[in-house]
Design a protein around this motif. Structure first.
Motif, PDB file in Angstrom:
ATOM      1  N   ALA A 615     -11.988  16.441   3.989  1.00 22.26           N
ATOM      2  CA  ALA A 615     -13.359  16.196   4.999  1.00 22.26           C
ATOM      3  C   ALA A 615     -12.708  14.529   5.555  1.00 22.26           C
ATOM      4  O   ALA A 615     -12.968  14.027   6.680  1.00 22.26           O
ATOM      5  CB  ALA A 615     -14.428  15.973   5.014  1.00 22.26           C
ATOM      6  N   THR A 616     -12.919  13.756   3.988  1.00 20.64           N
ATOM      7  CA  THR A 616     -12.107  12.559   3.966  1.00 20.64           C
ATOM      8  C   THR A 616     -11.219  12.159   4.923  1.00 20.64           C
ATOM      9  O   THR A 616     -10.237  11.241   5.973  1.00 20.64           O
ATOM     10  CB  THR A 616     -11.821  11.499   2.908  1.00 20.64           C
ATOM     11  N   ALA A 617     -10.367  13.130   4.986  1.00 22.92           N
ATOM     12  CA  ALA A 617      -8.867  12.950   5.758  1.00 22.92           C
ATOM     13  C   ALA A 617      -8.684  12.991   7.267  1.00 22.92           C
ATOM     14  O   ALA A 617      -7.853  13.164   7.837  1.00 22.92           O
ATOM     15  CB  ALA A 617      -7.692  14.237   4.509  1.00 22.92           C
ATOM     16  N   ASP A 618      -9.311  13.865   6.994  1.00 22.67           N
ATOM     17  CA  ASP A 618      -9.953  14.380   8.799  1.00 22.67           C
ATOM     18  C   ASP A 618     -10.796  12.726   9.872  1.00 22.67           C
ATOM     19  O   ASP A 618     -10.266  12.791  10.660  1.00 22.67           O
ATOM     20  CB  ASP A 618     -10.643  15.171   9.439  1.00 22.67           C
ATOM     21  N   GLY A 619     -11.522  12.518   9.188  1.00 23.16           N
ATOM     22  CA  GLY A 619     -11.844  11.206   9.569  1.00 23.16           C
ATOM     23  C   GLY A 619     -10.472   9.895   9.370  1.00 23.16           C
ATOM     24  O   GLY A 619     -11.074   8.942  10.346  1.00 23.16           O
ATOM     25  N   LEU A 620      -9.744  10.242   8.784  1.00 28.87           N
ATOM     26  CA  LEU A 620      -9.179   8.604   8.491  1.00 28.87           C
ATOM     27  C   LEU A 620      -8.031   9.460   8.825  1.00 28.87           C
ATOM     28  O   LEU A 620      -6.370   8.740   9.041  1.00 28.87           O
ATOM     29  CB  LEU A 620      -9.164   8.589   7.262  1.00 28.87           C
ATOM     30  N   ASP A 621      -7.490  10.519   9.746  1.00 26.99           N
ATOM     31  CA  ASP A 621      -6.154  10.999  10.148  1.00 26.99           C
ATOM     32  C   ASP A 621      -5.495  11.051   9.551  1.00 26.99           C
ATOM     33  O   ASP A 621      -4.207  10.903   9.796  1.00 26.99           O
ATOM     34  CB  ASP A 621      -6.452  10.330  12.295  1.00 26.99           C
ATOM     35  N   ARG A 623      -2.546  13.465   6.630  1.00 28.45           N
ATOM     36  CA  ARG A 623      -2.223  15.421   6.897  1.00 28.45           C
ATOM     37  C   ARG A 623      -1.407  14.556   5.840  1.00 28.45           C
ATOM     38  O   ARG A 623      -0.729  13.764   4.672  1.00 28.45           O
ATOM     39  CB  ARG A 623      -1.588  15.509   8.159  1.00 28.45           C
ATOM     40  N   ASP A 624      -0.676  16.340   5.273  1.00 30.45           N
ATOM     41  CA  ASP A 624      -0.456  16.421   3.702  1.00 30.45           C
ATOM     42  C   ASP A 624       1.362  15.878   4.133  1.00 30.45           C
ATOM     43  O   ASP A 624       1.959  15.802   5.500  1.00 30.45           O
ATOM     44  CB  ASP A 624      -0.061  17.754   3.305  1.00 30.45           C
ATOM     45  N   GLY A 625       1.473  14.191   3.650  1.00 32.36           N
ATOM     46  CA  GLY A 625       2.895  13.645   3.271  1.00 32.36           C
ATOM     47  C   GLY A 625       2.629  12.492   4.359  1.00 32.36           C
ATOM     48  O   GLY A 625       3.663  11.050   4.282  1.00 32.36           O
ATOM     49  N   ASP A 626       1.733  12.610   4.937  1.00 26.92           N
ATOM     50  CA  ASP A 626       1.679  11.377   5.170  1.00 26.92           C
ATOM     51  C   ASP A 626       1.338   9.813   4.153  1.00 26.92           C
ATOM     52  O   ASP A 626       0.402   9.551   3.075  1.00 26.92           O
ATOM     53  CB  ASP A 626      -0.086  10.783   5.626  1.00 26.92           C
ATOM     54  N   VAL A 627       1.587   9.146   4.441  1.00 23.90           N
ATOM     55  CA  VAL A 627       2.479   7.792   2.672  1.00 23.90           C
ATOM     56  C   VAL A 627       1.090   6.695   3.655  1.00 23.90           C
ATOM     57  O   VAL A 627       0.337   6.365   4.795  1.00 23.90           O
ATOM     58  CB  VAL A 627       3.118   7.127   3.207  1.00 23.90           C
ATOM     59  N   VAL A 628       0.390   6.605   2.386  1.00 25.78           N
ATOM     60  CA  VAL A 628      -0.910   5.521   2.693  1.00 25.78           C
ATOM     61  C   VAL A 628      -0.868   4.023   0.839  1.00 25.78           C
ATOM     62  O   VAL A 628      -0.643   4.468   0.465  1.00 25.78           O
ATOM     63  CB  VAL A 628      -2.171   6.012   2.628  1.00 25.78           C
ATOM     64  N   GLU A 629      -1.104   3.250   1.965  1.00 26.75           N
ATOM     65  CA  GLU A 629      -1.768   2.340   0.839  1.00 26.75           C
ATOM     66  C   GLU A 629      -3.308   2.401   0.223  1.00 26.75           C
ATOM     67  O   GLU A 629      -4.047   2.342   1.386  1.00 26.75           O
ATOM     68  CB  GLU A 629      -1.623   1.061   2.210  1.00 26.75           C
ATOM     69  N   VAL A 630      -3.138   2.433  -1.361  1.00 23.32           N
ATOM     70  CA  VAL A 630      -4.231   2.560  -1.802  1.00 23.32           C
ATOM     71  C   VAL A 630      -4.454   1.340  -2.271  1.00 23.32           C
ATOM     72  O   VAL A 630      -3.246   0.244  -3.450  1.00 23.32           O
ATOM     73  CB  VAL A 630      -4.382   3.088  -3.013  1.00 23.32           C
ATOM     74  N   SER A 631      -5.179   0.304  -2.568  1.00 24.54           N
ATOM     75  CA  SER A 631      -5.213  -1.050  -3.061  1.00 24.54           C
ATOM     76  C   SER A 631      -7.041  -0.827  -3.314  1.00 24.54           C
ATOM     77  O   SER A 631      -7.480  -0.647  -3.152  1.00 24.54           O
ATOM     78  CB  SER A 631      -5.804  -1.860  -1.736  1.00 24.54           C
ATOM     79  N   SER A 632      -7.243  -2.212  -4.207  1.00 26.31           N
ATOM     80  CA  SER A 632      -7.557  -2.578  -5.553  1.00 26.31           C
ATOM     81  C   SER A 632      -7.741  -4.043  -5.524  1.00 26.31           C
ATOM     82  O   SER A 632      -7.335  -4.323  -5.311  1.00 26.31           O
ATOM     83  CB  SER A 632      -8.031  -1.970  -6.291  1.00 26.31           C
ATOM     84  N   GLN A 633      -8.848  -4.533  -5.925  1.00 26.16           N
ATOM     85  CA  GLN A 633      -8.748  -6.319  -6.596  1.00 26.16           C
ATOM     86  C   GLN A 633      -7.834  -6.492  -7.991  1.00 26.16           C
ATOM     87  O   GLN A 633      -7.508  -7.297  -7.491  1.00 26.16           O
ATOM     88  CB  GLN A 633      -9.794  -5.872  -7.602  1.00 26.16           C
ATOM     89  N   ALA A 634      -7.395  -4.954  -8.271  1.00 28.54           N
ATOM     90  CA  ALA A 634      -5.937  -5.631  -9.089  1.00 28.54           C
ATOM     91  C   ALA A 634      -5.027  -5.143  -8.533  1.00 28.54           C
ATOM     92  O   ALA A 634      -3.737  -6.088  -9.454  1.00 28.54           O
ATOM     93  CB  ALA A 634      -6.419  -4.593 -10.134  1.00 28.54           C
ATOM     94  N   GLY A 635      -4.380  -4.301  -7.716  1.00 25.75           N
ATOM     95  CA  GLY A 635      -3.176  -4.131  -7.059  1.00 25.75           C
ATOM     96  C   GLY A 635      -3.492  -3.008  -6.184  1.00 25.75           C
ATOM     97  O   GLY A 635      -4.888  -3.102  -5.306  1.00 25.75           O
ATOM     98  N   THR A 636      -2.045  -2.813  -5.704  1.00 25.22           N
ATOM     99  CA  THR A 636      -1.545  -1.930  -4.523  1.00 25.22           C
ATOM    100  C   THR A 636      -0.640  -0.981  -4.288  1.00 25.22           C
ATOM    101  O   THR A 636       0.501  -1.506  -5.355  1.00 25.22           O
ATOM    102  CB  THR A 636      -1.353  -2.963  -3.083  1.00 25.22           C
ATOM    103  N   VAL A 637      -0.638   0.163  -4.360  1.00 24.71           N
ATOM    104  CA  VAL A 637       1.010   1.131  -4.408  1.00 24.71           C
ATOM    105  C   VAL A 637       0.527   2.228  -3.021  1.00 24.71           C
ATOM    106  O   VAL A 637      -1.010   1.712  -2.129  1.00 24.71           O
ATOM    107  CB  VAL A 637       0.376   1.904  -5.503  1.00 24.71           C
ATOM    108  N   THR A 638       1.601   2.440  -3.097  1.00 20.69           N
ATOM    109  CA  THR A 638       1.609   3.578  -1.282  1.00 20.69           C
ATOM    110  C   THR A 638       1.959   5.025  -2.427  1.00 20.69           C
ATOM    111  O   THR A 638       2.880   5.251  -3.161  1.00 20.69           O
ATOM    112  CB  THR A 638       2.779   2.709  -0.927  1.00 20.69           C
ATOM    113  N   ALA A 639       2.134   5.518  -2.060  1.00 14.44           N
ATOM    114  CA  ALA A 639       1.217   7.441  -2.023  1.00 14.44           C
ATOM    115  C   ALA A 639       1.550   7.943  -1.048  1.00 14.44           C
ATOM    116  O   ALA A 639       0.877   7.958  -0.102  1.00 14.44           O
ATOM    117  CB  ALA A 639       1.131   7.317  -3.694  1.00 14.44           C
ATOM    118  N   PRO A 640       2.230   9.517  -1.084  1.00 19.42           N
ATOM    119  CA  PRO A 640       1.857  10.713   0.416  1.00 19.42           C
ATOM    120  C   PRO A 640       0.262  11.267   0.006  1.00 19.42           C
ATOM    121  O   PRO A 640      -0.257  11.060  -0.862  1.00 19.42           O
ATOM    122  CB  PRO A 640       3.038  11.575   0.084  1.00 19.42           C
TER     123      PRO A 640
END
Length: 728
Positions: A615-621, A623-640
């Protein structure tokens, strides 16, 4: 917290009955001629003939006993020791793959010295020890041992005891580091049960198990031992199949196997447990709990707790009915539930539910295998501040990799950079070892002597002997051997505290001392040979332990509202890092068998991924394999992205273990490390790292990759392959 020495003092004082009888009566025996130590090759060595040696697996803290098949002087295969009370002949994937560490092409083969330009050159033991020992001797003579910091783990082994003696004689500071430590569980057990130690959870005897976050079939504490008990729980000795309920925001391997999965909002597990305890206490009356528990202040009603946790109220009411009717219920707490800012309060409420249910003394029992005290964030901050002020002369890192396993936000990398000299004791060029001035190459556990007290225990005290099953492959030494040599070269109090010739002599000395203190009358040499043959010494803790529960435990207060690092408006998702059975916190990443082992739930191998609710993925458009940037106050990583229905819509889950900057060809540069996203936030009571208390945000990068998976998709994609459309 009790140390290894305190445990044996307790036994010697008559806390429980001990002796050598269990060695013969309860532990599997193999023919004597095949179980001699191989630091001298056996006389009956024959090409093509198998020889088996019982020893200790050191791939995780559980302390399983293993049997190693050796042929032509080389270890070939691992099996579980069927006579060991923890794993009872079983092994996990990590244990089976441990030979990958012994024969790994990236193992360090000799001491290594930094070349000052980011690389290392081979050295000798004389050169390495001569570069370190005089510095130790000078600090010892000047009374400046406090400028030394020893960074190590938390086992209860003879090797750790040697480090303790070394640190005490020098006056050094010791940091016991780890991401997922039992600090909050220990504090909760002390508050509610009244004893110092991790409880023994008798899953096999329960007819109902409710687990708040403890993935005991996956990677929590002792999964092999718990899996054995789970089989007994499901078989039901009285003909009744046990019922399992898992409460957690992300479906773990235990959740997959549960009869019910309750996806509670992170940090609300304690409120749920306390509401259930209050409901059951109201039904059974105050006699069901310790004195003073007539009322549980601040407890919510079941409906209020369900609303707080974002669960259907009828499911919580149904769970209360199951708990009320169960004959031998058991409640567990751990994992993310024990790693939030309110973790100790949460696990205290879970333990209180056990007391209300009458589980204390039946399915929950005291366990003498006390865990050592891990360092709180305040102690780590003291080390970092000391380094910043130029007050750290020497850092010895022994067998841990804090630059990978712990958050960057703690500042450990900067502290190591500022220290005058950093010495790493490791078998591999780990992330931390690669930042050192010297790497002293250590043996694998197949090549040297040590032991460990099994954690979390089985209702018995199990001390497992680690013995060499083959000769050293390279010019390496054990951590204990290195500590002994440094002590002797440094002289003074260090040499007096550790006068032993080598690790074998030290280990035998520790066992001989315990033998004497316990009042065992049997000949020590003969008894120690028995331990070598069988791999473990066992003392039954059932007798004399029933009175360990406190009758005056204070009623638990309502847990505080869960707090997370990061504003919810900017970071809308709670990060849920989790351990996989193979990679764990990262030790398995250097092993090729583990890298190619698919995750049991997602079937992903060789990398990292971000689990997002569909449901969250649909809201953010996404799909499996889409690379996203995951960020917090401490840092950032990218992963599918991996769309995973077993995670709450407001939670993002990522596996730990990958993202190494070094650590050999199989680990380096593979995947990302979610620990780098974690804030330096601690539990409000113990100060332990709250690794489940960080918020993150997602951003779609526009890139897309194809993940390595061994399965297809879980949907039929419109194809009627399961039968007529009206049947599914």
């Amino acid at each position: 917290m009790l140390s290894r020495r305190d445990i044996f003092k307790y036994l010697a004082g008559g806390g429980v009955g001990v002796g050598t009888g269990l060695l013969l009566g309860e532990v599997n025996q193999r023919p004597l001629e095949t179980l001699l130590s191989t630091h001298i090759p056996p006389e009956d060595f024959s090409p093509g003939m198998d020889t088996w040696y019982n020893t200790l697996c050191r791939m995780c803290p559980a302390g399983c006993g293993i049997s190693v098949r050796v042929r032509e002087g080389r270890a070939k295969k691992i099996e579980g020791n069927p006579g060991h009370p923890v794993n009872r002949g079983g092994t996990c994937a990590l244990g089976q793959a441990s030979l990958n560490a012994l024969y790994n092409p990236d193992r360090l083969r000799s001491p290594m010295r930094s070349d000052g330009e980011g690389g290392f050159v081979e050295s000798s033991w004389d050169e390495a020890l001569e570069a370190i020992a005089p510095r130790l001797g000078a600090m010892q003579s000047a009374g400046m041992g406090g400028r030394t910091w020893i960074l190590t783990g938390g086992s209860l082994s003879s090797g750790e005891e040697a480090l303790d003696k070394f640190g005490e004689a020098l006056g050094a500071n010791i940091l016991r580091l780890g991401l997922d430590t039992p600090a909050t569980e220990l504090a909760a057990a002390k508050a509610i049960y009244g004893f110092n130690g991790l409880p023994h959870y008798d899953i096999g005897s329960a007819d109902l198990v409710v687990s708040f976050g403890a993935d005991f079939l996956g990677a929590w504490r002792s999964p092999v031992g718990y899996s054995k008990a789970y089989g007994e729980f499901r078989q039901g000795g009285d003909g009744h199949r046990g019922y399992l309920v898992q409460v957690e925001p992300r479906m773990s391997l235990t959740g997959v196997n549960a009869d019910e999965w309750l996806p509670a909002r992170p940090g609300t597990e304690g409120a749920l447990a306390l509401a259930l305890a209050a409901e059951l206490l109201g039904r059974s009356g105050p006699d069901a709990a310790p004195a003073g528990w007539e009322d549980l202040p601040g407890a919510l009603s079941l409906d209020e707790a369900a609303a707080l946790a974002d669960l259907p109220a009828e499911r919580l009411h149904a769970l209360a009915e199951r708990l009320a009717s169960a004959k031998t219920p058991l409640v567990l707490g751990g994992g993310a539930a024990g790693a939030g800012a309110n973790a100790t309060e949460t696990l205290t409420c879970v333990a209180a539910l056990n007391r209300v249910l009458g589980a204390a003394g039946t399915t929950v029992r005291p366990n003498l295998a006390h865990a050592p005290r891990y360092s709180a964030l305040s102690e780590i901050e003291e080390f970092v501040a000391g380094a910043a002020n130029g007050e750290v002369s020497l850092v010895i890192v022994a067998g841990v990799d804090p630059l990978h396993d712990l958050p960057d936000s703690l500042g450990l990398r900067g502290a190591l950079d500022r220290a005058e000299l950093v010495v790493a004791l490791d078998s591999f060029p780990s992330d931390t070892a690669s930042a050192a001035d010297w790497i002293l190459a250590t043996d694998t556990f197949f090549e040297t002597w040590d032991d460990d007290i099994s954690l979390p225990g089985t209702g018995k005290l199990s001390v497992t002997l680690q013995q060499p099953v083959q000769k050293r492959l390279y010019d390496t030494l054990s951590v204990t051997d290195i500590v002994l040599r440094l002590a002797q070269r440094s002289g003074g109090a260090l040499a007096e505290a550790l006068p032993h010739e080598d690790a074998e002599a030290y280990t035998r000395s520790e066992w001989a001392t315990a033998w004497t203190n316990l009042g065992i009358q049997d000949d020590f040499d003969a008894g120690f040979r028995q331990v070598q043959q069988q791999g473990v010494w066992v003392a039954d803790l059932a007798e004399g332990m029933a009175d360990q529960f406190s009758a005056e435990a204070a009623a638990p207060a309502a847990p505080s509202e869960p707090q997370f690092a990061g504003d919810a408006s900017e970071y809308p998702f709670v990060l849920h890092p989790f351990q996989t059975p193979g990679l764990r916190e990262g030790k398995g990443a250097r092993l090729p068998w583990i890298q190619e082992l698919p995750d049991p739930q997602t079937s992903v191998a060789y990398g990292s991924w971000v689990e997002v609710n569909p449901a969250t993925a649909d809201g953010l458009d996404l799909r499996d394999g889409d690379v996203v940037e995951v960020s917090s106050q401490a840092g950032t990583v990218t992963a599918p992205v991996l769309r995973y229905p077993g995670v709450r819509p407001d939670v993002i889950a990522m596996p730990l273990g990958q993202g190494h900057q070094a650590n050999g060809r199989y680990a380096q540069g593979r995947g990302v490390n979610p620990a780098s996203l974690l804030a330096a936030r601690g539990d409000d009571i113990t100060g332990a790292l709250a690794w489940a208390a960080t918020r993150v945000a997602l951003r779609k990068t526009g890139e897309r990759v194809r993940m390595t998976k061994t399965s297809g998709v879980s949907r039929t994609l419109g194809r009627q392959i399961l039968g007529p459309a009206d049947e599914h």
